[in-house]
Design a protein around this motif. Structure first.
Motif, PDB file in Angstrom:
ATOM      1  N   ASP A  43       0.834  -1.206   0.000  1.00 57.59           N
ATOM      2  CA  ASP A  43       0.000   0.000   0.000  1.00 57.59           C
ATOM      3  C   ASP A  43       0.866   1.252   0.000  1.00 57.59           C
ATOM      4  O   ASP A  43       0.557   2.227  -0.696  1.00 57.59           O
ATOM      5  N   ASP A 103       0.337   6.677   3.519  1.00 56.09           N
ATOM      6  CA  ASP A 103       0.242   5.492   4.390  1.00 56.09           C
ATOM      7  C   ASP A 103       1.077   5.643   5.655  1.00 56.09           C
ATOM      8  O   ASP A 103       1.519   4.644   6.220  1.00 56.09           O
ATOM      9  N   HIS A 128      -5.016   6.142   5.783  1.00 49.53           N
ATOM     10  CA  HIS A 128      -6.256   5.466   6.180  1.00 49.53           C
ATOM     11  C   HIS A 128      -6.128   4.817   7.555  1.00 49.53           C
ATOM     12  O   HIS A 128      -6.867   3.877   7.858  1.00 49.53           O
ATOM     13  N   HIS A 129      -5.196   5.300   8.382  1.00 50.15           N
ATOM     14  CA  HIS A 129      -5.033   4.735   9.717  1.00 50.15           C
ATOM     15  C   HIS A 129      -5.890   5.496  10.722  1.00 50.15           C
ATOM     16  O   HIS A 129      -5.753   6.714  10.855  1.00 50.15           O
ATOM     17  N   THR A 148      -4.629   3.133   1.595  1.00 47.10           N
ATOM     18  CA  THR A 148      -4.308   4.514   1.228  1.00 47.10           C
ATOM     19  C   THR A 148      -4.559   4.732  -0.260  1.00 47.10           C
ATOM     20  O   THR A 148      -4.877   5.838  -0.693  1.00 47.10           O
ATOM     21  N   ASP A 178      -3.613  -4.488   1.160  1.00 47.27           N
ATOM     22  CA  ASP A 178      -4.221  -4.089   2.432  1.00 47.27           C
ATOM     23  C   ASP A 178      -5.566  -4.764   2.709  1.00 47.27           C
ATOM     24  O   ASP A 178      -6.021  -4.770   3.852  1.00 47.27           O
TER      25      ASP A 178
HETATM   26 MN    MN Z   1      -2.043   0.878   4.284  1.00 45.66          MN
END
Ligand code: MN
Ligand code: 5GP
Length: 342
Positions: A43, A103, A128-129, A148, A178
């Motif tokens: 990712d 990411d 996207h965390h 991401t 992912d």
């Molecule tokens: Mn990721």
């Protein structure tokens, strides 16, 4: 203090338009530096290179992509389009006009490139965390996105960059990595719709999957056998939900002539153990320093466990840097599990 975004947080229309106008203002004439996280995975590299290729299609010419640490591309990603844009950390512009970050959940994941945050005129963060700490000028952090690359595709669309097969291959590798090959819970209808758009450009999913998931050297298989052979089952951990864990040393790698990144795939057989919820692989980085990968099947929020131990990630997949012996790391994790039951 960190200001982690909620898991459900998604970028607002204002965030998207701020990202578009920042890129439209700075990218055409400025130096654009793209950075993904240390020890890059599919990712990290795929979203960064796919986006970089998109900028190139827009006519942006001063482009560099990089990540901190040893300049080594894991073999599964060695055929990705756009690799010609990659430069080693030392060659990355010190004061780029525009910084784009992919990411990266926390500044620590930028390694030695963290100084670029202060040096750049503007920084757009694509991530996207749920544990993202909120650094950067413009934040496109979608805690609900599967990868991401979902965020990267959304930004390319808003910049009117059409997908081509090279951009699509990068974004597809990221998405497939992912989502665990479209198996995990975040594999939503939107994920399959995005995959459909990517495949429609003509890419070959079978070839890509073989390269990124189903190919490893014989020595890596033998290494996995050693490391899996010493796995330990701890059925009483996590209030009885149980944990399985193992570790791999630098000596193990040397004995089998393998590079550290081959161990990234090792969490997959470990997390299949039926008797437990939590799985963990502890990988030696240097003497007494370990990269820890954790997975949960849903009983434990391993992201919260990782954050408590100085790392981050997602509810069901997270990591941190551990210290001491592998046993010390396991005890530190075990002590946190009960506090983070879902
Ligand atoms: Mn990721
Ligand atoms: P993996 O186990 O595949 O290396 O990582 C799982 C997830 O945890 C990924 O989303 C990754 O970005 C995150 N992660 C892994 N190690 C660390 C770490 O040391 N710090 C932070 N903040 N996140 C990590």
């Amino acid at each position: 203090m960190t200001e982690a975004v909620a898991a459900s947080a998604t970028p607002t229309a204002a965030d998207w338009s701020a990202a578009v106008s920042t890129i439209r203002e700075l990218a055409p004439t400025g130096r654009v530096l793209l950075i993904c996280h240390v020890n890059p995975d599919g990712d990290a590299l795929g979203s960064m290179l796919g986006f970089a290729l998109g900028l190139r299609r827009l006519g942006v010419t001063r482009l560099q992509a990089t990540f901190a640490g040893e300049f080594e591309i894991p073999e599964p990603y060695a055929g990705l389009p756009g690799l010609d844009l990659l430069v080693p950390e030392e060659q990355a512009w010190r004061d780029p006009d525009l910084l784009l970050i992919f990411d990266v959940a926390a500044e620590s994941r930028l390694g030695g490139l963290v100084d670029r945050l202060a040096a750049a005129r503007a920084t757009v963060v694509l991530d996207h965390h749920a544990s993202n700490t909120g650094f950067g000028t413009v934040k496109l952090v979608d805690g609900a996105a599967a990868a991401t690359s979902v965020v990267a595709e959304g930004l390319l669309q808003r910049l009117d960059v059409p997908l081509d097969v090279e951009i699509a291959e990068c974004l597809y590798v990221a998405l497939a990595t992912d989502t665990g090959s479209f198996r995990f819970d975040m594999t939503t209808p939107q994920v399959h719709e995005m995959a459909a758009r990517l495949i429609a450009t003509g890419l070959r999913p079978g070839d890509i999957s073989r390269r990124i998931f189903d190919s490893r050297p014989f020595g890596a298989m033998k290494l996995f056998a050693d490391v899996l052979g010493r796995a330990q089952l701890d059925p009483t951990a996590a209030a009885g939900h149980g944990m399985v864990w193992t570790y791999a040393t630098l000596e193990d790698l040397a004995r089998h002539g393998q590079r550290p990144y081959v161990l990234d795939a090792l969490i997959d057989p470990v997390r299949c153990v039926a008797e437990v919820d939590v799985s963990m692989v502890v990988k030696e980085l240097a003497d007494g320093v370990w990269a820890v990968s954790m997975r949960s099947k849903g009983a434990v929020d391993v992201s919260a466990v990782a954050v408590a131990l100085g790392g981050g990630g997602h509810r069901l997949a997270a990591g941190f840097t551990g210290h001491g012996s592998p046993g010390d790391v396991a005890v530190a994790v075990r002590d946190k599990l009960d506090n983070h039951l879902i």
